[in-house]
Design a protein around this motif. Structure first.
Motif, PDB file in Angstrom:
ATOM      1  N   GLY A  42       0.796  -1.223   0.000  1.00 30.88           N
ATOM      2  CA  GLY A  42       0.000   0.000   0.000  1.00 30.88           C
ATOM      3  C   GLY A  42       0.824   1.266   0.000  1.00 30.88           C
ATOM      4  O   GLY A  42       0.561   2.212  -0.762  1.00 30.88           O
ATOM      5  N   THR A  43       1.847   1.330   0.858  1.00 32.89           N
ATOM      6  CA  THR A  43       2.679   2.524   0.917  1.00 32.89           C
ATOM      7  C   THR A  43       3.420   2.728  -0.397  1.00 32.89           C
ATOM      8  O   THR A  43       3.546   3.851  -0.890  1.00 32.89           O
ATOM      9  CB  THR A  43       3.684   2.416   2.072  1.00 32.89           C
ATOM     10  N   TYR A  44       3.912   1.634  -0.960  1.00 31.60           N
ATOM     11  CA  TYR A  44       4.619   1.743  -2.238  1.00 31.60           C
ATOM     12  C   TYR A  44       3.674   2.249  -3.330  1.00 31.60           C
ATOM     13  O   TYR A  44       4.051   3.117  -4.135  1.00 31.60           O
ATOM     14  CB  TYR A  44       5.196   0.386  -2.633  1.00 31.60           C
ATOM     15  N   TYR A  45       2.438   1.755  -3.357  1.00 32.06           N
ATOM     16  CA  TYR A  45       1.468   2.218  -4.357  1.00 32.06           C
ATOM     17  C   TYR A  45       1.245   3.723  -4.225  1.00 32.06           C
ATOM     18  O   TYR A  45       1.268   4.460  -5.226  1.00 32.06           O
ATOM     19  CB  TYR A  45       0.139   1.481  -4.205  1.00 32.06           C
ATOM     20  N   ASP A  46       1.036   4.199  -3.003  1.00 39.90           N
ATOM     21  CA  ASP A  46       0.742   5.617  -2.794  1.00 39.90           C
ATOM     22  C   ASP A  46       1.900   6.498  -3.240  1.00 39.90           C
ATOM     23  O   ASP A  46       1.717   7.510  -3.923  1.00 39.90           O
ATOM     24  CB  ASP A  46       0.410   5.876  -1.328  1.00 39.90           C
ATOM     25  N   ARG A  47       3.113   6.112  -2.851  1.00 39.73           N
ATOM     26  CA  ARG A  47       4.267   6.927  -3.239  1.00 39.73           C
ATOM     27  C   ARG A  47       4.505   6.851  -4.742  1.00 39.73           C
ATOM     28  O   ARG A  47       4.860   7.857  -5.370  1.00 39.73           O
ATOM     29  CB  ARG A  47       5.495   6.471  -2.458  1.00 39.73           C
ATOM     30  N   ALA A  48       4.315   5.659  -5.322  1.00 41.56           N
ATOM     31  CA  ALA A  48       4.503   5.511  -6.767  1.00 41.56           C
ATOM     32  C   ALA A  48       3.478   6.333  -7.535  1.00 41.56           C
ATOM     33  O   ALA A  48       3.794   6.918  -8.584  1.00 41.56           O
ATOM     34  CB  ALA A  48       4.411   4.039  -7.162  1.00 41.56           C
ATOM     35  N   PHE A  49       2.256   6.408  -7.028  1.00 45.70           N
ATOM     36  CA  PHE A  49       1.228   7.221  -7.685  1.00 45.70           C
ATOM     37  C   PHE A  49       1.614   8.693  -7.676  1.00 45.70           C
ATOM     38  O   PHE A  49       1.553   9.387  -8.697  1.00 45.70           O
ATOM     39  CB  PHE A  49      -0.127   7.048  -7.005  1.00 45.70           C
TER      40      PHE A  49
ATOM     41  N   THR B 186       6.682  -9.896  -3.647  1.00 49.07           N
ATOM     42  CA  THR B 186       7.614 -10.315  -4.679  1.00 49.07           C
ATOM     43  C   THR B 186       7.854  -9.162  -5.643  1.00 49.07           C
ATOM     44  O   THR B 186       7.083  -8.198  -5.694  1.00 49.07           O
ATOM     45  CB  THR B 186       7.079 -11.514  -5.465  1.00 49.07           C
ATOM     46  N   GLU B 187       8.926  -9.268  -6.410  1.00 54.08           N
ATOM     47  CA  GLU B 187       9.203  -8.228  -7.407  1.00 54.08           C
ATOM     48  C   GLU B 187       8.070  -8.147  -8.416  1.00 54.08           C
ATOM     49  O   GLU B 187       7.724  -7.058  -8.892  1.00 54.08           O
ATOM     50  CB  GLU B 187      10.533  -8.515  -8.108  1.00 54.08           C
ATOM     51  N   ALA B 188       7.466  -9.289  -8.739  1.00 59.63           N
ATOM     52  CA  ALA B 188       6.319  -9.286  -9.656  1.00 59.63           C
ATOM     53  C   ALA B 188       5.151  -8.513  -9.063  1.00 59.63           C
ATOM     54  O   ALA B 188       4.460  -7.762  -9.764  1.00 59.63           O
ATOM     55  CB  ALA B 188       5.906 -10.720  -9.980  1.00 59.63           C
ATOM     56  N   ASP B 189       4.912  -8.693  -7.745  1.00 61.03           N
ATOM     57  CA  ASP B 189       3.858  -7.932  -7.066  1.00 61.03           C
ATOM     58  C   ASP B 189       4.088  -6.434  -7.222  1.00 61.03           C
ATOM     59  O   ASP B 189       3.163  -5.670  -7.529  1.00 61.03           O
ATOM     60  CB  ASP B 189       3.834  -8.246  -5.560  1.00 61.03           C
ATOM     61  N   LEU B 190       5.321  -6.010  -7.011  1.00 63.78           N
ATOM     62  CA  LEU B 190       5.627  -4.588  -7.018  1.00 63.78           C
ATOM     63  C   LEU B 190       5.629  -4.017  -8.431  1.00 63.78           C
ATOM     64  O   LEU B 190       5.290  -2.849  -8.630  1.00 63.78           O
ATOM     65  CB  LEU B 190       6.960  -4.334  -6.322  1.00 63.78           C
ATOM     66  N   THR B 191       6.013  -4.827  -9.391  1.00 61.67           N
ATOM     67  CA  THR B 191       5.922  -4.383 -10.788  1.00 61.67           C
ATOM     68  C   THR B 191       4.469  -4.115 -11.152  1.00 61.67           C
ATOM     69  O   THR B 191       4.141  -3.101 -11.789  1.00 61.67           O
ATOM     70  CB  THR B 191       6.522  -5.433 -11.725  1.00 61.67           C
ATOM     71  N   THR B 192       3.586  -5.021 -10.739  1.00 63.70           N
ATOM     72  CA  THR B 192       2.151  -4.833 -10.992  1.00 63.70           C
ATOM     73  C   THR B 192       1.628  -3.610 -10.251  1.00 63.70           C
ATOM     74  O   THR B 192       0.842  -2.818 -10.792  1.00 63.70           O
ATOM     75  CB  THR B 192       1.373  -6.083 -10.556  1.00 63.70           C
ATOM     76  N   THR B 193       2.059  -3.435  -8.996  1.00 58.88           N
ATOM     77  CA  THR B 193       1.629  -2.284  -8.200  1.00 58.88           C
ATOM     78  C   THR B 193       2.056  -0.981  -8.863  1.00 58.88           C
ATOM     79  O   THR B 193       1.266  -0.024  -8.957  1.00 58.88           O
ATOM     80  CB  THR B 193       2.219  -2.372  -6.786  1.00 58.88           C
TER      81      THR B 193
ATOM     82  N   ARG C  94       2.721  -0.478 -11.991  1.00 61.96           N
ATOM     83  CA  ARG C  94       1.962  -0.310 -13.236  1.00 61.96           C
ATOM     84  C   ARG C  94       0.576   0.260 -12.950  1.00 61.96           C
ATOM     85  O   ARG C  94       0.095   1.156 -13.646  1.00 61.96           O
ATOM     86  CB  ARG C  94       1.864  -1.655 -13.963  1.00 61.96           C
ATOM     87  N   ARG C  95      -0.066  -0.245 -11.884  1.00 65.90           N
ATOM     88  CA  ARG C  95      -1.379   0.274 -11.499  1.00 65.90           C
ATOM     89  C   ARG C  95      -1.287   1.745 -11.095  1.00 65.90           C
ATOM     90  O   ARG C  95      -2.145   2.564 -11.451  1.00 65.90           O
ATOM     91  CB  ARG C  95      -1.951  -0.542 -10.338  1.00 65.90           C
ATOM     92  N   ALA C  96      -0.242   2.087 -10.339  1.00 68.72           N
ATOM     93  CA  ALA C  96      -0.086   3.474  -9.886  1.00 68.72           C
ATOM     94  C   ALA C  96       0.108   4.413 -11.070  1.00 68.72           C
ATOM     95  O   ALA C  96      -0.490   5.501 -11.124  1.00 68.72           O
ATOM     96  CB  ALA C  96       1.093   3.569  -8.917  1.00 68.72           C
ATOM     97  N   ARG C  97       0.935   4.002 -12.029  1.00 66.71           N
ATOM     98  CA  ARG C  97       1.166   4.847 -13.204  1.00 66.71           C
ATOM     99  C   ARG C  97      -0.091   4.982 -14.052  1.00 66.71           C
ATOM    100  O   ARG C  97      -0.379   6.064 -14.589  1.00 66.71           O
ATOM    101  CB  ARG C  97       2.313   4.278 -14.042  1.00 66.71           C
ATOM    102  N   ALA C  98      -0.865   3.882 -14.152  1.00 68.13           N
ATOM    103  CA  ALA C  98      -2.106   3.938 -14.924  1.00 68.13           C
ATOM    104  C   ALA C  98      -3.108   4.884 -14.283  1.00 68.13           C
ATOM    105  O   ALA C  98      -3.786   5.662 -14.971  1.00 68.13           O
ATOM    106  CB  ALA C  98      -2.702   2.532 -15.058  1.00 68.13           C
ATOM    107  N   ARG C  99      -3.201   4.845 -12.943  1.00 71.84           N
ATOM    108  CA  ARG C  99      -4.114   5.748 -12.243  1.00 71.84           C
ATOM    109  C   ARG C  99      -3.673   7.200 -12.432  1.00 71.84           C
ATOM    110  O   ARG C  99      -4.494   8.092 -12.660  1.00 71.84           O
ATOM    111  CB  ARG C  99      -4.152   5.416 -10.753  1.00 71.84           C
ATOM    112  N   ALA C 100      -2.383   7.443 -12.330  1.00 74.01           N
ATOM    113  CA  ALA C 100      -1.881   8.806 -12.494  1.00 74.01           C
ATOM    114  C   ALA C 100      -2.149   9.321 -13.906  1.00 74.01           C
ATOM    115  O   ALA C 100      -2.446  10.504 -14.101  1.00 74.01           O
ATOM    116  CB  ALA C 100      -0.387   8.849 -12.182  1.00 74.01           C
ATOM    117  N   ALA C 101      -2.073   8.434 -14.881  1.00 69.97           N
ATOM    118  CA  ALA C 101      -2.318   8.842 -16.267  1.00 69.97           C
ATOM    119  C   ALA C 101      -3.763   9.271 -16.478  1.00 69.97           C
ATOM    120  O   ALA C 101      -4.056  10.076 -17.379  1.00 69.97           O
ATOM    121  CB  ALA C 101      -1.962   7.704 -17.219  1.00 69.97           C
TER     122      ALA C 101
END
Length: 289
Positions: free
Chosen positions: A31-38, A74-81, A83-90
């Motif tokens: 969750g924290t990674y998603y928020d900061r990535a967004f 996992t790294e796969a989890d974070l790659t997906t996270t 990607r979701r954050a960037r898509a939301r920001a877009a």
């Protein structure tokens, strides 16, 4: 993205900033990674922040990435996270009034963080210590301490009196001849795509065929200002910038080795942990205070 979602991310980002990169205990794993990535993706799209705040946010995002991996993602989890954050920001308009709320709250939170002179970045077993204070003599900007036998070894970024930084290892050997070469040994991602972890989730080096070596590029007597307290002599071994880039790409749970090679065929080894090297390096890149 709904207004409520943006407001929630703004609040979360402010809390995350005020934690001064403390371990994410009690937070959702990603969750924290998603928020900061967004917020970071929104900045890259809309140029929300001045350079110091953007740099602090980048370091915080890298730290959240490492914390999530140590918490079991996992790294796969974070790659997906990500990607979701960037898509939301877009999807969000740069003129969205709630994005202004994000900008103002995150700016207020990270401005103080960006003025922080020193910070520790704890890992699983070791930590990186960062220091952004100006000095008139060589200083460690980023360091982790270890030992080889009874001899202390310090590794990280050393800034000279002019502020130029170099990836370096400083060692004070007692009763041994001078090594003729030094190398960093780590996993080679091109040969082993994922880190080697034990059943308990502790990182280990892969077999030799899947390791990468970065050789030292020069040596000199160590300045007294970067020696371990109580030592009066030592050597500084400098490494190319490619070594720092390689370390920044490692999983934070992974070890790496500094090995000192002697002409009699012996090797002295000091063990280090990759930890949040990438985040700590980004913090140091904010500049001196």
């Amino acid at each position: 993205m709904r207004i409520g979602q943006i407001r929630k991310i703004a609040i979360t980002a402010v809390v995350a900033a005020s934690s001064a990169l403390a371990p994410a205990v009690g937070w959702a794993v990603t969750g924290t990674y998603y928020d900061r990535a967004f917020v970071l993706a929104a900045h890259e799209k809309c140029r929300l922040f001045a350079a110091p705040v953007a740099g602090a946010l980048s370091a915080a995002t890298l730290q959240a990435h490492g914390a999530a991996l140590r918490a079991g993602a996992t790294e796969a989890d974070l790659t997906t996270t990500a990607r979701r954050a960037r898509a939301r920001a877009a999807e969000v308009s740069c003129r969205n009034p709630e994005l202004v709320v994000v900008r103002d709250r995150v700016t207020n939170a990270f401005q103080g963080w960006a003025r922080t002179p020193r910070m520790s970045f704890p890992g699983t077993r070791a930590e990186w210590t960062a220091n952004r204070l100006r000095a008139a003599e060589p200083r460690w900007r980023l360091m982790q301490a270890s030992m080889t036998g009874a001899s202390p070894v310090t590794f990280g970024l050393v800034a000279d009196a002019e502020g130029r930084e170099a990836l370096s290892a400083v060692v004070s050997f007692v009763g041994q001849p001078r090594p003729y070469a030094v190398r960093i040994v780590m996993r080679d991602p091109s040969l082993a795509a994922r880190p080697w972890l034990t059943a308990a989730g502790v990182g280990t080096l892969p077999p030799e065929a899947q390791r990468r070596t970065v050789w030292s590029a020069g040596t000199k007597a160590a300045d007294a200002s970067i020696l371990v307290e109580g030592r009066t002599q030592g050597e500084t071994w400098r490494f190319p910038d490619a070594g720092a880039e390689a370390l920044a790409a490692l999983d934070p749970r992974e070890p790496f080795l500094i090995q000192f090679l002697f002409r009699d065929g012996s090797i002295a080894t000091a063990r280090f942990e990759a930890g949040d090297f990438a985040a700590a390096r980004a913090f140091v890149a904010l500049g001196t205070i």
